[in-house]
Design a protein around this motif. Structure first.
Motif, PDB file in Angstrom:
ATOM      1  N   THR A 193      10.302 -58.727 -54.353  1.00 51.64           N
ATOM      2  CA  THR A 193       9.525 -59.884 -54.808  1.00 51.64           C
ATOM      3  C   THR A 193       8.969 -60.689 -53.642  1.00 51.64           C
ATOM      4  O   THR A 193       8.064 -61.493 -53.820  1.00 51.64           O
TER       5      THR A 193
ATOM      6  N   LYS B 168       4.598 -55.860 -53.274  1.00 54.62           N
ATOM      7  CA  LYS B 168       4.193 -56.416 -54.556  1.00 54.62           C
ATOM      8  C   LYS B 168       3.013 -57.351 -54.336  1.00 54.62           C
ATOM      9  O   LYS B 168       2.954 -58.044 -53.332  1.00 54.62           O
ATOM     10  N   ASN B 173      -1.291 -52.933 -54.957  1.00 57.48           N
ATOM     11  CA  ASN B 173      -1.073 -53.506 -56.282  1.00 57.48           C
ATOM     12  C   ASN B 173      -2.387 -54.037 -56.859  1.00 57.48           C
ATOM     13  O   ASN B 173      -2.665 -53.885 -58.055  1.00 57.48           O
ATOM     14  N   PRO B 191       6.776 -50.935 -56.104  1.00 60.15           N
ATOM     15  CA  PRO B 191       6.552 -51.349 -54.717  1.00 60.15           C
ATOM     16  C   PRO B 191       7.507 -50.673 -53.735  1.00 60.15           C
ATOM     17  O   PRO B 191       8.696 -50.544 -54.006  1.00 60.15           O
TER      18      PRO B 191
END
Lengths: 510, 329
Positions: A193, B168, B173, B191
């Motif tokens: 993330t 990501k 992406n 990812p």
């Protein structure tokens, strides 16, 4: 037959005076950077990369500079054991498992045995890996391709399992130690993330994550030093290390006793080495764990078992040869050092990748030949230097302790040029000393901080792939069996416990 | 003889350099700027990917041509799609000795994570070395030979079709999102840490497709394992003359990635001039030009105000893209 002819030609090329000289210099440089805490093969090859352009200009080929850098890589794998054994500080990260048994042996006055075992096991590991590499490089590359994220995670699970499933150590404490290592490994940016995690007090340095070498030097340099000071109070503190030609030859003759560790290390090390993303450090830790597990007397591990020295040393050499495989055949580096080698190959005008073996045989074969030659030089030089290393040990501990302290601090700073890491290293040193007083094993924490950064992303990527379905680890043809074995290993102590309970109960009944 | 003397001279030079690097006592000239210690060369990506290979090539050229008074020390900071690198640059203790190789996460990561407090316009515009290109790759065993067949197959498999990419909300992406939105696909995006790992997993059929840069996929393209279907460029790439661009196929989309070198915020003008000069020479070197054409890189050298206005345009474009995809609000 074709392969043998090509190999013979390659060895011949590697034996040419220029190449032989470069291999020799490379090995000596490698031994030195490997033995210096904080410096490892990656520093050696990175610092000397510019020098290879000069070599290339002089010799007119890309082979000679590569022979030089590869020799540094191998030399460092031998060198790492030296400070692990004589000082108890891992000279380079792949040598951390060598301290587990190498240092206790040295404290018992058997440093010569430990050093000889390390050198010969390294040579054996490298030779096994060289043979595999020579015979099967291209097909093995396709094996590496079969290992996707679920497979690599299953393998990591098995590595943890070997540490949990070992008898002897206190299981809850081992699990605590692993979890503690995993928490440390989680510090820093989340790879998936991108969010920063556990960046305590908004300290920027925590965002980089906690570096493995900082922990390793802290635990084994500082922590071990305090431990020794504490346990040797009021005692004669210098280590017996009388070395003669006879003790060394005796140690050489005894080496076959360490066949178990050597063979496990050689095989497992090579296999872990060829998987991109792993490298020599996980390879040597896993080899140590597996050897301890299959050993008849696992309780001797950590007290100075020659198998415990042979396994990680055979494995890190074997893995370093293995790591050359994905680098050359897939163009993907398996370790930091091979990343630098890859960069070198690109600027020498080579295209590492699936076609390297067929397009550049005049590069590949002399290089493979040099793998054999360099390792032979390395084992001879290493054995010849053993008396000098032992001389260090004869220093009284009152001199050695400050030296270890200084080397730990300088080594940590040299590795990252960052004072924060030095403070962190000292903190780990003291912290783990207390954990050790409370009888917590520290090796599993070290394993966890090495394997955590590989296990976590592969676990999450696998679960993304399967939409959160855990059966992905059981249904795939390669991942499935590995996961099952790992789970059996983890449950082994529980079975043992139940069996013991049942036995004692049946005794009571009679 | 000449080779030998040049060897001695270079060896002596390297030795002197090493000694100087550790003494740290050397002072800068009164005029201009000269590095007085090793220069930290941050790489905003993991080992083995396109950015990493390129950065290490630049470093090698600097060493080979003797362009820097002090060595460049590469340092990979791949964490958090480049966030680790950006934060390290922002808080660099010595901006005059800290430079970085960037890609498009230079634009996207600060947009996605305003909490990092990174303003890219404060970075020093050393030079844009190239613009990298993107192609859509599939494994040859898929039996797919055109973009139309890809769309049909991916549509059929829905979220069972897996695209691997670097990071990501990154370049890869963005392209995947575009394909999903414009062609009614539900490709699942996974990812990875670096383009090298993506290339390997496509060759091993762990994933179904990738949008690797040519430099990342080239090895497996030449061995015949993977095939390119479409280029996300304005014109066909000289290296892949038979691969159509998406624009030819009716899509209104092209996408490039900057390969730029930036200085840490707070870098002095003299230092910026020194590095711009260094990388202009790298750009013009035979090695770099060869690499550029071998790996299908495009774009000319750009520095100073031109580069900052290029950044402004790119940042605005990425803001629009990320807002449209819902990655930022």
């Amino acid at each position: 037959m074709e392969i043998i002819a090509a190999l013979m030609d390659g060895v011949w090329q590697a034996l040419q005076p220029t190449n032989l000289l470069l291999a020799f210099i490379g090995v000596v440089v490698g031994l030195f950077v490997g033995a210096m805490p904080g410096l490892g093969s990656v520093n050696g090859v990175a610092i000397l990369l510019p020098f290879t352009f000069v070599i290339q200009e002089m010799t007119g080929s890309a082979t000679s500079p590569m022979i030089f850098l590869a020799a540094i890589y191998y030399g460092a794998m031998y060198g790492g054991a030296i400070s692990s054994i004589t000082l108890g500080i891992p000279g380079a990260s792949p040598a951390v498992a060598t301290t587990f048994d190498g240092r206790p042996l040295a404290l018992k006055g058997q440093a010569d045995k430990a050093l000889v075992t390390a050198a010969l096991a390294s040579f054996a590991g490298a030779t096994v890996a060289n043979v595999f590499f020579t015979a099967f490089a291209p097909p093995l590359a396709s094996v590496a391709l079969k290992f996707g994220n679920p497979e690599i995670f299953a393998l990591m699970l098995m590595a943890f399992a070997t540490f949990v499933g070992l008898g002897g150590d206190d299981i809850p404490k081992t699990i605590f130690s692993i979890c503690f290592g995993l928490v440390l490994a989680a510090v820093g940016f989340d790879e998936i993330t991108g969010a920063p995690r556990l960046a305590f007090f908004d300290i920027v340095e925590f965002q980089h994550g906690i570096r493995f070498l900082v922990l390793a030097i802290g635990v084994y340099g500082i922590g071990e030093m305090i431990w020794t000071i504490n346990s040797s109070r009021y005692k004669q503190t210098h280590t017996e290390a009388n070395i003669t030609f006879a003790t060394v030859t005796a140690a050489i003759r005894e080496f076959p006793k360490a066949w178990k560790g050597t063979s496990i290390g050689s095989g497992l090390g090579f296999f872990v080495g060829i998987l991109p993303a792993a490298g020599a450090t996980p390879g040597s830790l896993m080899a140590y764990g597996v050897t301890k597990m299959v050993s008849k007397n696992p309780e001797k591990f950590g007290q100075g078992d020659v198998d415990g020295v042979a396994a990680p040393e055979a494995a890190n050499n074997s893995a370093s040869t293995g790591a050359m495989l994905p680098m050359m055949t897939l163009g993907i580096p398996g370790s930091p050092t091979t990343a630098v080698l890859l960069a070198g190959m690109v600027i020498w005008g080579l295209q590492p990748g699936p076609l390297l073996f067929s397009n550049q045989p005049d590069f590949v074969w002399p290089l493979i030949g040099s793998f054999y030659v360099s390792n032979f030089i390395a084992v001879i030089v290493n054995l010849a230097f053993i008396p000098i290393f032992l001389w260090m040990l004869r220093m009284p501990f009152t001199i050695l302790a400050p030296l270890i302290f200084v080397l730990s601090v300088v080594g940590t700073y040299a590795a990252y040029q960052n004072m924060f890491d030095v403070w962190l290293m000292l903190l780990f040193g003291f912290g783990f000393y207390f954990l050790r007083i409370l009888d917590y094993p520290v090796a599993p924490a070290v394993l966890a901080i090495v394997l955590g950064p590989i296990a976590e992303p592969t676990l999450r990527q696998s679960l993304l792939l399967s939409d959160g379905d855990w059966s992905i680890f059981f249904t795939r043809p390669i991942a499935g069996p590995i996961t099952v074995v790992a789970i059996i290993l983890i449950l082994l102590p529980v079975f043992k416990l139940i069996r013991d309970r049942l036995r004692s109960r049946s005794k009571e009944a009679t | 003889m000449t080779k030998f003397t040049s060897f001695v001279a270079k060896t002596a030079g390297i030795a002197a350099l090493a000694v100087g690097a550790f003494s740290g006592a050397a002072m800068a000239d009164g005029h201009g700027f000269k590095p007085i210690k090793p220069i930290e060369f941050v790489i905003m990506a993991g080992k083995g990917g396109g950015a990493d290979k390129m950065a290490r090539l630049m470093q090698s050229i600097v060493e080979k041509e003797g362009l820097s008074a002090r060595p460049l020390v590469p340092n990979n900071k791949p964490g958090g799609s480049g966030a680790e690198a950006l934060v390290a640059m922002k808080s660099a203790s010595d901006p005059d000795h800290t430079i970085m190789v960037t890609l498009n996460s230079f634009f996207t990561t600060p947009l996605r994570q305003p909490g990092l407090g990174v303003d890219i316009m404060t970075f020093a515009p050393v030079g844009r070395m190239a613009e990298d290109t993107f192609l859509l790759w599939v494994h040859k065993n898929e039996g797919i030979n055109s973009f139309e067949e890809f769309v049909a197959e991916a549509k059929k498999r829905g979220s069972g079709w897996v695209m691997g990419g670097t990071g990501k909300a990154s370049e890869d992406n963005i392209i995947t999102d575009y394909l999903n939105d414009s062609y009614g696909l539900e490709i699942k995006y996974i990812p990875y840490k670096g383009g090298g790992a993506v290339a390997k997993d496509l060759a091993g059929e762990q994933i179904d497709s990738s949008v690797n840069n040519p430099s990342e996929a080239l090895g497996f393209y030449e061995s015949g394992d993977v095939i390119p279907l479409v280029a996300f460029t304005d014109e066909r790439l000289p290296m892949f003359p038979d691969v159509p661009t998406l624009k030819e196929l009716g899509g209104d989309f092209s996408y490039f990635m900057q390969r730029s070198v930036v200085g840490a915020p707070g870098m002095s003008d003299a230092a910026l001039a020194y590095y711009t000069d260094m990388f202009t020479k790298v750009y013009n070197s035979a090695d770099w030009q060869k690499y550029k054409s071998d790996k299908s890189l495009m774009g000319d050298f750009m520095a100073g105000g031109d580069l900052t206005s290029y950044w402004q345009t790119q940042r605005d474009r990425h803001e629009t893209i990320l807002r449209a995809s819902g990655a930022i609000k």
